[in-house]
Design an enzyme around this catalytic site. Structure first.
Site, PDB file in Angstrom:
ATOM      1  N   ASP A   1     -33.097  24.440  -0.414  1.00 12.63           N
ATOM      2  CA  ASP A   1     -33.723  24.183  -1.926  1.00 12.63           C
ATOM      3  C   ASP A   1     -35.547  24.526  -1.136  1.00 12.63           C
ATOM      4  O   ASP A   1     -36.047  23.176  -0.779  1.00 12.63           O
ATOM      5  CB  ASP A   1     -33.717  24.383  -2.833  1.00 12.63           C
ATOM      6  CG  ASP A   1     -34.118  25.036  -4.543  1.00 12.63           C
ATOM      7  OD1 ASP A   1     -34.551  26.121  -3.804  1.00 12.63           O
ATOM      8  OD2 ASP A   1     -34.183  24.342  -4.714  1.00 12.63           O
TER       9      ASP A   1
ATOM     10  N   ASP B   1     -34.787  21.311 -13.108  1.00 16.55           N
ATOM     11  CA  ASP B   1     -35.878  22.994 -13.669  1.00 16.55           C
ATOM     12  C   ASP B   1     -34.773  23.798 -14.125  1.00 16.55           C
ATOM     13  O   ASP B   1     -34.840  24.062 -14.930  1.00 16.55           O
ATOM     14  CB  ASP B   1     -35.584  22.289 -11.989  1.00 16.55           C
ATOM     15  CG  ASP B   1     -36.874  24.071 -11.655  1.00 16.55           C
ATOM     16  OD1 ASP B   1     -37.536  24.339 -12.148  1.00 16.55           O
ATOM     17  OD2 ASP B   1     -35.682  24.757 -11.414  1.00 16.55           O
TER      18      ASP B   1
ATOM     19  N   ASP C   1     -42.675  18.626  -9.948  1.00 13.41           N
ATOM     20  CA  ASP C   1     -43.741  19.254  -9.282  1.00 13.41           C
ATOM     21  C   ASP C   1     -44.339  20.291 -10.096  1.00 13.41           C
ATOM     22  O   ASP C   1     -45.915  20.885 -10.630  1.00 13.41           O
ATOM     23  CB  ASP C   1     -42.787  19.786  -8.485  1.00 13.41           C
ATOM     24  CG  ASP C   1     -41.634  20.620  -9.082  1.00 13.41           C
ATOM     25  OD1 ASP C   1     -40.963  20.156  -9.748  1.00 13.41           O
ATOM     26  OD2 ASP C   1     -40.942  21.136  -8.262  1.00 13.41           O
ATOM     27  N   HIS C   2     -43.945  20.738 -11.728  1.00 10.10           N
ATOM     28  CA  HIS C   2     -44.454  21.230 -12.066  1.00 10.10           C
ATOM     29  C   HIS C   2     -43.270  21.542 -13.794  1.00 10.10           C
ATOM     30  O   HIS C   2     -42.289  20.435 -13.882  1.00 10.10           O
ATOM     31  CB  HIS C   2     -44.656  22.368 -12.335  1.00 10.10           C
ATOM     32  CG  HIS C   2     -42.576  23.137 -11.619  1.00 10.10           C
ATOM     33  ND1 HIS C   2     -42.106  23.039 -12.772  1.00 10.10           N
ATOM     34  CD2 HIS C   2     -42.541  23.424 -10.720  1.00 10.10           C
ATOM     35  CE1 HIS C   2     -41.071  23.462 -11.789  1.00 10.10           C
ATOM     36  NE2 HIS C   2     -41.061  24.057 -10.568  1.00 10.10           N
TER      37      HIS C   2
ATOM     38  N   SER D   1     -41.855  25.774  -7.679  1.00 15.30           N
ATOM     39  CA  SER D   1     -41.007  24.622  -6.530  1.00 15.30           C
ATOM     40  C   SER D   1     -41.713  25.044  -4.925  1.00 15.30           C
ATOM     41  O   SER D   1     -42.176  23.293  -4.608  1.00 15.30           O
ATOM     42  CB  SER D   1     -39.733  24.038  -6.249  1.00 15.30           C
ATOM     43  OG  SER D   1     -39.367  23.953  -8.160  1.00 15.30           O
TER      44      SER D   1
ATOM     45  N   ASP E   1     -38.037  17.800 -10.746  1.00 15.67           N
ATOM     46  CA  ASP E   1     -38.241  18.598 -10.152  1.00 15.67           C
ATOM     47  C   ASP E   1     -37.612  19.753 -11.635  1.00 15.67           C
ATOM     48  O   ASP E   1     -37.043  19.645 -12.660  1.00 15.67           O
ATOM     49  CB  ASP E   1     -37.063  19.640  -9.877  1.00 15.67           C
ATOM     50  CG  ASP E   1     -37.644  21.083  -8.949  1.00 15.67           C
ATOM     51  OD1 ASP E   1     -38.221  21.819 -10.174  1.00 15.67           O
ATOM     52  OD2 ASP E   1     -38.056  21.035  -8.404  1.00 15.67           O
TER      53      ASP E   1
ATOM     54  N   HIS F   1     -34.408  26.426 -16.871  1.00 11.92           N
ATOM     55  CA  HIS F   1     -34.508  27.832 -16.570  1.00 11.92           C
ATOM     56  C   HIS F   1     -33.615  28.044 -18.025  1.00 11.92           C
ATOM     57  O   HIS F   1     -33.733  29.425 -18.430  1.00 11.92           O
ATOM     58  CB  HIS F   1     -34.322  28.243 -15.445  1.00 11.92           C
ATOM     59  CG  HIS F   1     -35.690  27.750 -13.943  1.00 11.92           C
ATOM     60  ND1 HIS F   1     -36.241  28.647 -14.297  1.00 11.92           N
ATOM     61  CD2 HIS F   1     -35.707  27.308 -13.396  1.00 11.92           C
ATOM     62  CE1 HIS F   1     -37.715  28.538 -13.119  1.00 11.92           C
ATOM     63  NE2 HIS F   1     -36.930  26.736 -13.089  1.00 11.92           N
TER      64      HIS F   1
HETATM   65 ZN   LIG Z   1     -37.741  26.434 -11.283  1.00 20.86          ZN
END
Ligand SMILES: [Zn+2]
Ligand SMILES: *[C@@H]1O[C@H](CO)[C@@H](O)[C@H](O)[C@H]1NC(C)=O
Ligand SMILES: *[C@@H]1O[C@H](CO)[C@@H](O)[C@H](O)[C@H]1NC(C)=O
Length: 611
Positions: free
Chosen positions: A217, A363, A406-407, A166, A118, A367
């Site tokens: 999540d 992820d 996912d990104h 996500s 992620d 962030h």
């Molecule tokens: Zn995220």
């Protein structure tokens, strides 16, 4: 469920990544100063007495597990096929129709392991590769295990924004369809879409999810639940244990997120109501395991009775840089345990298993713009990938692993201009190596220090905290900022992360996600030819169902019996949006995949400057 829970999920769940993500998803600025609940929610979980409570319960569970059977796992002496390196670049034909499988209609027994890193973009790989070469004194041609299995890249946009979240990202994998940011396997028209996991279960496969964040999540949720908005985690938890139109669809879940399964009357709960999902799940046959002792008792998968849920933390499992191996299992250990258990359980079945494994907190480090935490998260994911390869070679059943993201998160770049003068071409892995904790952890230490005089707090930072990160040149301005934000966890964490990033000359462009393409990896690569080259993320979803040869459409039909916006899918999207005022992304909240609004400048720059 009170409305304010929907509006401020983090007040209860206290997940740093979630709240930031929500703010960025909705375009609503999180007011850090005025928001007392956030800071407390974030930090209270560190002191959570639930850990103590569950430690006691775990002792009982261990006794229960004592009667479990042991089935030995026959050692397979099959020679290991040499992992070929990167396959020759396939011709990239973006206009070609969806690939048709070349295999005959009925193939032999198969397993599918789908791994999601992620928020991991290409720069995270460069960062981690160089970090590893530096810390382990390896030659410059030493690469990560993932690097050796690169097959292509994926485009990640959602139905309503060029920058996905996500939830929409995982819906592309689970349903093979684009949806809006925030959607948990629900389409823009409000209808649920069947998932590859649900279809696999219906076809007789065993199914599992392994994550390092809350099991409720977005990424895991998209495989075994359907809600209109990702922060309806209470509803997700209910569906995950079997309160779902198809009944229970999952056989194994490992990760964090226990707080959504305990009633609001118990300590450490983050539920909005008093449902005791653990009690309900037990009554329907679920086994529960808690704490690291509970994990050890599974004997790396040889001691597992299904269905099983292992939740090792109230919310997130700590970052790998902060994690103590005696307190929480690693992603690699969880992955190995799950694979071994599923392999044993399917030994006499004509169907194998589907397992999703997520490196969830790459992820979160993105962030937080925290490069020291991120390199350790990527390393942990790479180690889990290595374990998966080993298990694939050992197992009799034909198994493929597909790994993708996912990104990207953070807009990470392995360079940073610090001054107006033309920058030097370099970045310093040694700074990341010198940092011994995540910025989240450092912020927590500072917040926990008593509210004494400014000079005492300054001394504490200088004498105790800076040495932990081996920062020897902190200036007065940096220290003053830390003192000022002491009680505001998110701001303090950002400052710690920035101090490390600047010194390492690592750049970040956002605390949210970015639209850059992400990599696809596979093993054995020749079985994943359909994913060579550059692909839309939905094509990865199509590949998964084709590999398992399962009928996702019939699942979709079953789920739609109760119609659009049926109550079981959580609150109606329109109602949520009314409450939240702003829609997600810029292309409108519902409708088809759109480009409308994506080209227009909306004055965000000016708005941002006002804060
Ligand atoms: Zn995220
Ligand atoms: C707990 O949930 C019940 C509903 O299930 C609700 O009536 C009650 O107000 C909740 N208590 C708290 C403290 O949130
Ligand atoms: C790493 O830590 C050592 C010991 O504190 C220090 O001498 C060195 O300058 C640090 N390196 C970097 C790049 O910060």
């Amino acid at each position: 469920m009170p409305a304010d829970r929907l509006l401020s999920p983090a007040r209860h769940s206290g997940e740093i990544g979630d709240e930031q993500e929500e703010a960025l998803l909705t375009g609503q600025h999180v007011d850090r100063k005025g928001q007392t609940g956030r800071g407390r929610g974030f930090f209270s979980r560190w002191k959570n007495p639930i850990i103590v409570t569950w430690a006691a319960i775990a002792t009982i569970i261990i006794l229960v597990f004592g009667v479990l059977y042991v089935r030995s796992h026959p050692v397979d002496d099959k020679p290991t096929p040499g992992a070929p390196n990167t396959p020759k670049a396939p011709p990239n034909t973006p206009t070609a129709p969806p690939n048709t499988p070349k295999e005959p209609k009925t193939h032999k027994k198969r397993n599918l392991i789908f791994m999601v890193s992620d928020g991991m973009g290409p720069a995270s790989l460069s960062l981690t590769r160089s970090f590893r070469q530096f810390t382990e004194n390896l030659p410059i041609d030493d690469i990560l295990t993932l690097d050796k299995h690169f097959i292509g890249s994926s485009r990640t946009r959602s139905s309503n924004s060029l920058v996905t979240d996500s939830a929409a990202g995982a819906t592309a994998f689970s349903c093979g369809l684009k949806s809006y940011n925030g959607a948990i396997s629900i389409l823009p028209d409000g209808n649920p879409c069947g998932t590859v996991l649900e279809a696999a279960k219906a076809a007789g496969y065993m199914t599992g999810l392994v994550v390092t964040t809350s099991i409720t999540d977005a990424t895991p949720a998209c495989f075994n639940s359907h809600v209109n908005m990702r922060w309806e985690q209470d509803r997700i938890a209910e569906q995950q244990i079997g309160d779902h139109p198809l009944g229970r669809v999952t056989d194994l879940m490992f990760g964090g997120g226990l707080c959504h399964f305990t009633p609001n009357t118990s300590i450490g709960s983050c539920r909005g109501d008093d449902r005791d999902l653990i009690k309900e799940a037990r009554a329907s046959g679920w086994q529960f395991a808690y704490t690291h002792d509970g994990f050890k008792y599974l004997r790396m998968g040889k001691f597992v009775k299904f269905p099983i849920m292992g939740l090792w933390a109230p919310a997130d499992i700590p970052y790998d840089i902060d994690r103590k191996d005696t307190e929480y299992p690693s992603l690699a250990a969880m992955a190995e345990t799950a694979i071994t258990a599923l392999d044993i359980e399917t030994k006499n079945s004509d169907k194998g298993f589907f397992l999703m494994i997520e490196g969830s907190r790459i992820d979160h480090a993105g962030h937080g713009n925290d490069p020291a935490a991120q390199v350790r998260e990527v390393r942990a994911y790479d180690k889990a990938f290595e374990v998966v390869l080993k298990k694939i070679d050992e197992m009799e059943t034909e198994t493929i692993v597909i790994s993708t993201s996912d990104h990207e998160t953070g807009g990470l770049s392995t360079a940073r201009q610090l001054h107006e003068t033309y920058p030097d071409y370099l970045w310093y892995p040694s700074v990341l190596a010198n940092a011994s904790h995540s910025s989240e952890y450092m912020a927590k230490l500072l917040a926990d220090f008593p509210e004494v005089t400014k000079s005492k707090i300054t001394d504490y930072i200088k004498e105790e905290l800076l040495p932990l990160q081996q920062i020897t040149d902190a200036d007065d301005e940096e220290i003053a900022k830390l003192v000022k934000t002491k009680t505001d966890g998110l701001s303090t964490a950002y400052i710690w992360a920035d101090m490390v990033s600047r010194r390492a000359q690592i750049g970040w462009s956002t605390h949210g996600h970015s639209a850059v393409d992400v990599n696809i990896y596979a093993y054995p690569p020749e079985l994943a030819k359909d994913l060579w080259g550059n692909h839309e993320n939905t094509e990865i979803g199509e590949f998964l169902r084709k590999w398992l040869d399962v009928d996702v459409d019939s699942i979709t039909k079953k789920l739609r019996k109760e119609g659009t916006h049926a109550k079981w899918m959580g609150k109606e999207l329109d109602k949520i949006l009314e409450e939240k005022e702003k829609s997600m992304g810029v292309g409108g909240k519902t409708g088809e995949v759109t480009v409308e609004g994506l080209d227009a400048y909306h004055g965000v720059h000016k708005r941002a400057c006002m804060h």
